[in-house]
Design a protein around this motif. Structure first.
Motif, PDB file in Angstrom:
ATOM      1  N   TYR A  76       0.834  -1.202   0.000  1.00  0.00           N
ATOM      2  CA  TYR A  76       0.000   0.000   0.000  1.00  0.00           C
ATOM      3  C   TYR A  76       0.870   1.255   0.000  1.00  0.00           C
ATOM      4  N   ALA A  92      -7.632   5.984  -2.235  1.00  0.00           N
ATOM      5  CA  ALA A  92      -8.489   4.948  -2.821  1.00  0.00           C
ATOM      6  C   ALA A  92      -7.803   4.297  -4.019  1.00  0.00           C
ATOM      7  N   TYR A  95      -5.189   1.971  -2.784  1.00  0.00           N
ATOM      8  CA  TYR A  95      -5.801   0.746  -2.254  1.00  0.00           C
ATOM      9  C   TYR A  95      -6.216  -0.180  -3.391  1.00  0.00           C
ATOM     10  N   VAL A  96      -6.854   0.382  -4.408  1.00  0.00           N
ATOM     11  CA  VAL A  96      -7.280  -0.429  -5.559  1.00  0.00           C
ATOM     12  C   VAL A  96      -6.057  -1.068  -6.218  1.00  0.00           C
ATOM     13  N   MET A 133      -8.176   0.717   7.651  1.00  0.00           N
ATOM     14  CA  MET A 133      -9.070   1.124   6.561  1.00  0.00           C
ATOM     15  C   MET A 133      -9.842   2.387   6.943  1.00  0.00           C
ATOM     16  N   ASP A 140     -10.382  10.476   2.260  1.00  0.00           N
ATOM     17  CA  ASP A 140     -11.205  10.632   1.054  1.00  0.00           C
ATOM     18  C   ASP A 140     -11.974  11.949   1.007  1.00  0.00           C
ATOM     19  N   CYS A 153     -15.432   1.977  -4.807  1.00  0.00           N
ATOM     20  CA  CYS A 153     -14.251   1.484  -5.533  1.00  0.00           C
ATOM     21  C   CYS A 153     -13.422   0.560  -4.651  1.00  0.00           C
ATOM     22  N   ARG A 154     -13.249   0.946  -3.380  1.00  0.00           N
ATOM     23  CA  ARG A 154     -12.507   0.099  -2.443  1.00  0.00           C
ATOM     24  C   ARG A 154     -13.222  -1.250  -2.271  1.00  0.00           C
ATOM     25  N   ASP A 158     -11.971  -4.982  -2.998  1.00  0.00           N
ATOM     26  CA  ASP A 158     -12.065  -6.090  -2.047  1.00  0.00           C
ATOM     27  C   ASP A 158     -12.732  -7.300  -2.705  1.00  0.00           C
ATOM     28  N   CYS A 187     -12.123   6.495  -9.369  1.00  0.00           N
ATOM     29  CA  CYS A 187     -11.500   7.143  -8.202  1.00  0.00           C
ATOM     30  C   CYS A 187     -11.095   8.586  -8.486  1.00  0.00           C
TER      31      CYS A 187
END
Length: 188
Positions: A76, A92, A95-96, A133, A140, A153-154, A158, A187
């Protein structure tokens, strides 16, 4: 003097090997199979040698949880470093990207399954992931519409991560790239 006394000691290597055995036992047979006897037998160390590094089954599972969490954090952080500071949606997108990055240790199927099993069985593991998280979500922004889109999106990332762990939606590289691009575009 015994052979064990003459052998060079490499505690970090031994510790790493023990955690690899724990990960394998956990994924292949479930949490009930992770016992001090099973780990020491599979790793080829005495139970006393194992307990020198880890006092209990709980200590083994906690250490594995910490190791997997650290692997995620490293991936990350690398993805976040590629993002422009101050650009909306950067956390975000990072994370993606992390969820889709097959090069990170935490995205290998065995690691994914271990993370899932630990999160299901260890409340503190779940709490650690949740707290991390929640902190990322705070980045954001205050606009509910933007924050909701980034959360979606997150959650889609997942879903991708879990589908790979369970081998639900196998996809070729081209489709994976298109799905990743779609989520990254959302995003922005």
């Amino acid at each position: 003097m015994t052979e064990a006394h003459r052998r060079q000691k490499h505690p970090e290597l031994v510790r790493s090997q023990l955690l690899a055995v724990v990960r394998t036992l956990l994924v292949e047979q479930g949490p009930h199979a992770v016992t001090l006897d099973a780990v020491s037998a599979r790793a080829g160390v005495t139970k006393g040698g194992l307990q020198h590094h880890f006092r209990s089954k709980q200590a083994l599972l906690d250490a594995l949880s910490d190791q997997l969490f650290e692997e995620f954090q490293q991936g990350y952080a690398q993805a976040l470093a590629q993002e422009e500071d101050g650009r909306p949606g950067r956390h975000a997108r990072a994370y993606v990207r992390t969820a889709f990055d097959e090069g990170t240790d935490c995205n290998r199927v065995e690691a994914q399954r271990a993370i899932g099993l630990l999160a299901l069985t260890l409340p503190h593991c779940r709490e650690q992931w949740s707290a991390t998280m929640q902190a990322a979500l705070a980045e954001d922004g205050d606009d509910p519409q933007v924050a909701d889109r980034l959360l979606a999106c997150r959650m889609a990332a997942d879903g991708y991560w879990f589908s790979q762990m369970l081998d639900v939606y196998p996809m070729d590289e081209a489709r994976k790239a298109r799905v990743l691009k779609t989520l990254l575009d959302l995003c922005n």
